[in-house]
Scaffold this motif. Structure first.
Motif, PDB file in Angstrom:
ATOM      1  N   ALA A  15       0.837  -1.205   0.000  1.00 33.99           N
ATOM      2  CA  ALA A  15       0.000   0.000   0.000  1.00 33.99           C
ATOM      3  C   ALA A  15       0.870   1.253   0.000  1.00 33.99           C
ATOM      4  CB  ALA A  15      -0.928  -0.002   1.224  1.00 33.99           C
ATOM      5  N   ALA A  16       1.887   1.257   0.851  1.00 34.37           N
ATOM      6  CA  ALA A  16       2.784   2.420   0.925  1.00 34.37           C
ATOM      7  C   ALA A  16       3.523   2.613  -0.398  1.00 34.37           C
ATOM      8  CB  ALA A  16       3.770   2.247   2.072  1.00 34.37           C
ATOM      9  N   ARG A  17       3.970   1.522  -1.014  1.00 38.55           N
ATOM     10  CA  ARG A  17       4.720   1.622  -2.276  1.00 38.55           C
ATOM     11  C   ARG A  17       3.830   2.134  -3.394  1.00 38.55           C
ATOM     12  NH1 ARG A  17       8.564   3.480  -4.717  1.00 38.55           N
ATOM     13  NH2 ARG A  17       9.377   2.355  -6.500  1.00 38.55           N
ATOM     14  N   LEU A  18       2.580   1.678  -3.445  1.00 40.71           N
ATOM     15  CA  LEU A  18       1.654   2.148  -4.478  1.00 40.71           C
ATOM     16  C   LEU A  18       1.414   3.653  -4.348  1.00 40.71           C
ATOM     17  CD1 LEU A  18      -0.923  -0.796  -4.583  1.00 40.71           C
ATOM     18  CD2 LEU A  18       0.819  -0.217  -6.309  1.00 40.71           C
ATOM     19  N   GLY A  19       1.254   4.120  -3.117  1.00 41.42           N
ATOM     20  CA  GLY A  19       1.079   5.555  -2.901  1.00 41.42           C
ATOM     21  C   GLY A  19       2.311   6.339  -3.321  1.00 41.42           C
ATOM     22  N   LEU A  20       3.477   5.800  -3.012  1.00 44.86           N
ATOM     23  CA  LEU A  20       4.726   6.470  -3.362  1.00 44.86           C
ATOM     24  C   LEU A  20       4.925   6.510  -4.881  1.00 44.86           C
ATOM     25  CD1 LEU A  20       7.291   7.806  -2.279  1.00 44.86           C
ATOM     26  CD2 LEU A  20       8.326   5.550  -2.140  1.00 44.86           C
ATOM     27  N   LEU A  21       4.598   5.433  -5.560  1.00 41.62           N
ATOM     28  CA  LEU A  21       4.735   5.407  -7.022  1.00 41.62           C
ATOM     29  C   LEU A  21       3.855   6.471  -7.671  1.00 41.62           C
ATOM     30  CD1 LEU A  21       4.877   1.575  -7.775  1.00 41.62           C
ATOM     31  CD2 LEU A  21       6.627   3.260  -8.356  1.00 41.62           C
ATOM     32  N   ARG A  22       2.626   6.600  -7.195  1.00 44.16           N
ATOM     33  CA  ARG A  22       1.722   7.613  -7.762  1.00 44.16           C
ATOM     34  C   ARG A  22       2.301   9.005  -7.547  1.00 44.16           C
ATOM     35  NH1 ARG A  22      -1.945  10.745  -5.640  1.00 44.16           N
ATOM     36  NH2 ARG A  22      -2.106   9.584  -3.701  1.00 44.16           N
ATOM     37  N   THR A  23       2.816   9.255  -6.342  1.00 45.78           N
ATOM     38  CA  THR A  23       3.409  10.553  -6.015  1.00 45.78           C
ATOM     39  C   THR A  23       4.640  10.813  -6.872  1.00 45.78           C
ATOM     40  OG1 THR A  23       2.610  10.324  -3.755  1.00 45.78           O
ATOM     41  CG2 THR A  23       4.350  11.940  -4.127  1.00 45.78           C
ATOM     42  N   GLU A  24       5.488   9.791  -7.045  1.00 44.63           N
ATOM     43  CA  GLU A  24       6.694   9.937  -7.867  1.00 44.63           C
ATOM     44  C   GLU A  24       6.349  10.320  -9.305  1.00 44.63           C
ATOM     45  OE1 GLU A  24       8.739   6.197  -7.543  1.00 44.63           O
ATOM     46  OE2 GLU A  24       9.510   6.644  -5.529  1.00 44.63           O
ATOM     47  N   HIS A  25       5.213   9.838  -9.803  1.00 47.86           N
ATOM     48  CA  HIS A  25       4.794  10.171 -11.167  1.00 47.86           C
ATOM     49  C   HIS A  25       4.072  11.517 -11.228  1.00 47.86           C
ATOM     50  CE1 HIS A  25       5.794   5.988 -12.018  1.00 47.86           C
ATOM     51  NE2 HIS A  25       5.773   6.317 -13.299  1.00 47.86           N
ATOM     52  N   GLY A  26       3.774  12.089 -10.069  1.00 46.60           N
ATOM     53  CA  GLY A  26       3.084  13.382 -10.033  1.00 46.60           C
ATOM     54  C   GLY A  26       1.622  13.294 -10.432  1.00 46.60           C
ATOM     55  N   TRP A  27       1.009  12.134 -10.211  1.00 49.36           N
ATOM     56  CA  TRP A  27      -0.372  11.925 -10.612  1.00 49.36           C
ATOM     57  C   TRP A  27      -1.310  12.066  -9.419  1.00 49.36           C
ATOM     58  CZ3 TRP A  27       0.945   6.691 -13.334  1.00 49.36           C
ATOM     59  CH2 TRP A  27       1.617   6.940 -14.536  1.00 49.36           C
ATOM     60  N   SER A  28      -2.455  12.635  -9.659  1.00 48.20           N
ATOM     61  CA  SER A  28      -3.518  12.656  -8.655  1.00 48.20           C
ATOM     62  C   SER A  28      -4.225  11.299  -8.718  1.00 48.20           C
ATOM     63  CB  SER A  28      -4.521  13.768  -8.977  1.00 48.20           C
ATOM     64  OG  SER A  28      -5.184  13.471 -10.201  1.00 48.20           O
ATOM     65  N   LEU A  29      -5.070  11.033  -7.748  1.00 50.56           N
ATOM     66  CA  LEU A  29      -5.860   9.803  -7.798  1.00 50.56           C
ATOM     67  C   LEU A  29      -6.747   9.793  -9.036  1.00 50.56           C
ATOM     68  CD1 LEU A  29      -6.822   9.350  -4.046  1.00 50.56           C
ATOM     69  CD2 LEU A  29      -5.497   7.741  -5.432  1.00 50.56           C
ATOM     70  N   ASP A  30      -7.284  10.970  -9.404  1.00 51.74           N
ATOM     71  CA  ASP A  30      -8.126  11.058 -10.603  1.00 51.74           C
ATOM     72  C   ASP A  30      -7.337  10.691 -11.862  1.00 51.74           C
ATOM     73  OD1 ASP A  30     -10.516  11.796  -9.313  1.00 51.74           O
ATOM     74  OD2 ASP A  30      -9.879  13.895  -9.230  1.00 51.74           O
ATOM     75  N   GLU A  31      -6.097  11.191 -11.965  1.00 52.56           N
ATOM     76  CA  GLU A  31      -5.265  10.890 -13.132  1.00 52.56           C
ATOM     77  C   GLU A  31      -4.931   9.403 -13.184  1.00 52.56           C
ATOM     78  OE1 GLU A  31      -2.937  11.247 -16.589  1.00 52.56           O
ATOM     79  OE2 GLU A  31      -4.536  12.482 -15.750  1.00 52.56           O
ATOM     80  N   LEU A  32      -4.589   8.817 -12.048  1.00 56.60           N
ATOM     81  CA  LEU A  32      -4.276   7.395 -12.012  1.00 56.60           C
ATOM     82  C   LEU A  32      -5.517   6.578 -12.379  1.00 56.60           C
ATOM     83  CD1 LEU A  32      -2.246   5.143 -11.504  1.00 56.60           C
ATOM     84  CD2 LEU A  32      -2.839   5.251  -9.073  1.00 56.60           C
ATOM     85  N   SER A  33      -6.659   6.992 -11.920  1.00 62.17           N
ATOM     86  CA  SER A  33      -7.911   6.316 -12.248  1.00 62.17           C
ATOM     87  C   SER A  33      -8.148   6.355 -13.756  1.00 62.17           C
ATOM     88  CB  SER A  33      -9.072   6.972 -11.501  1.00 62.17           C
ATOM     89  OG  SER A  33     -10.293   6.381 -11.879  1.00 62.17           O
ATOM     90  N   ARG A  34      -7.911   7.510 -14.362  1.00 63.10           N
ATOM     91  CA  ARG A  34      -8.092   7.654 -15.803  1.00 63.10           C
ATOM     92  C   ARG A  34      -7.144   6.718 -16.566  1.00 63.10           C
ATOM     93  NH1 ARG A  34      -5.858   9.647 -19.932  1.00 63.10           N
ATOM     94  NH2 ARG A  34      -4.123  10.720 -18.927  1.00 63.10           N
TER      95      ARG A  34
END
Length: 191
Positions: A15-34
């Motif tokens: 869970a922590a790694r998934l959150g960190l990966l999204r942050t590293e890519h600069g994506w919001s939850l909405d962007e990742l969802s898209r």
């Protein structure tokens, strides 16, 4: 459902790694969802550790993050074992070039260094076009014999007991002039 009582569980680390990966890519939850087609609420629950990902969802996340599932799961493994017995040290031999490589202290997500034992037969030549990771630090300690190592266009003759150390940014070349094989320890440290 995850065991939230144990923050060191694989699920908690994932869970922590998934959150960190999204942050590293600069994506919001909405962007990742898209990008994944996974709902924003599911992604949020995954990153908070309230939900374990299915294989399908984990596969979708791996695709957008450019990782295999094995690589992602390796990134969240527990601490590496302290002892690496000889029987667990993988050996690979390139018969054509006369090069043998033993992974004495293999790479692990939680560590920046690895140790390799290399041997080159007399007359053997091995070239690498580029650094595997630009700026990787290497220390080569010759245990037996002599090796010629070319780094940044400079040829270094490294004899038994000598240690050559450098940051690798481009091609490199290893040559065993003989008359005997060379055996060396190579420490690789990621930047």
């Amino acid at each position: 459902m995850r065991d939230e009582a144990d923050p060191q569980s694989v699920d908690a680390r994932l869970a922590a790694r998934l959150g960190l990966l999204r942050t590293e890519h600069g994506w919001s939850l909405d962007e990742l969802s898209r990008r994944t087609g996974v709902s924003r609420s599911t992604l949020s629950r995954l990153e908070r550790g309230e939900l374990s990902p299915t294989t399908t969802v984990l596969g979708q996340l791996c695709t957008v993050y450019g990782r295999t599932m094995s690589n992602l799961l390796m990134e969240v493994e527990a601490e590496p074992p302290q002892l690496v017995p000889l029987v667990r040290q993988q050996v690979w031999r390139d018969e054509r070039s006369g090069f043998t490589r033993r992974s004495v202290s293999p790479p692990h997500t939680g560590l920046r260094a690895e140790i390799i034992e290399g041997t080159l037969d007399a007359g053997a030549d091995v070239s690498y076009e580029n650094a595997p990771v630009p700026g990787v630090e290497q220390h080569i300690w010759v245990l037996e014999g002599t090796v010629e190592i070319t780094v940044d266009g400079t040829v270094h003759t490294v004899r038994e007991g000598d240690c050559l150390r450098f940051r690798l940014r481009g091609p490199s070349h290893f040559r065993c002039p003989g008359p005997q094989r060379v055996r060396y320890a190579l420490m690789v440290v990621l930047p």
